[in-house]
Scaffold this active site. Sequence first.
Site: not given
Ligand code: PGA
Length: 255
Positions: A98, A11, A214, A100, A13, A235-236, A169, A175
């Site tokens: 998600h 992802n 993470s 967010e 983002k 994500g990251g 999640e 993050g």
């Molecule tokens: P992250 O994000 O791996 O940066 O924690 C995961 C996500 O929001 O899908």
Amino acid sequence: MTLRTPLIVGNWKLHHLREQAVQVSRQIAARVQPLLNRCEVGIAPVFTTLSDVEQEIRGQGLHLAAQNLYWQEQGAFTGEVSASFLKDVGCDMAIVGHSERRQLFEESNAMVAKKAHAALQQGLTPIVCVGETLSQREAGDAEKTVLSQLGAVIEKLGPEIAKTVVAYEPVWAIGTGKVATPEDAQEIHEALRAALAKVGSEVAENTRILYGGSVKPDNVTDLMHCQDIDGALVGGASLNVEDFLLIVSRGVEAR
Ligand code: PGA
């Protein structure tokens, strides 16, 4: 040994402008090929880069996911993008709900259910995200929270829930570098699968439940060893090609 094929989705983002998105997707598509007989891999770029990325990865066996969609097909909905427009640029998956979006854009369980339904109507696989906040976990409400989030989608889709992917999640792990322990994650995944089993035992058996929050090359193995963790939403770490490919290869090895 589960029969569910592992799925790992990056992802992105709000990252990677067009040029970088094309470069990164080119490298991922080329280098992930030897692993694609053992797992499925997808990437979720920003809307504006979907078309370029699609051209780059076409015919190479990767999933292309949108990060969001609107449930109405077309009309006077300024600023929105619907499932048929995503299908039109070559997406076959869409992330919905998600955290967010739930937090920053106030998406409710009912809205997320409508988005999942709209995705399926167009033949897109929704990746339905659920997850509790830190205060909900500390209050002992983690399971209750995710079950009500998933419950809203099950209520709307019924047995069609089997055509979705679920992603657990925990909000406090996204993050932040704080990953859920494999035991904590497994516990929630098991509860989610039990909820799916109420729709049908085959639904529970076949639906993939990803972990997200993470995920990194050094924690993916322990997570993927868990019986009910069928992949990862990353994500990251998915922004870095080397890290993402390591996550995929170690994830595959762990199954
Ligand atoms: P992250 O994000 O791996 O940066 O924690 C995961 C996500 O929001 O899908």
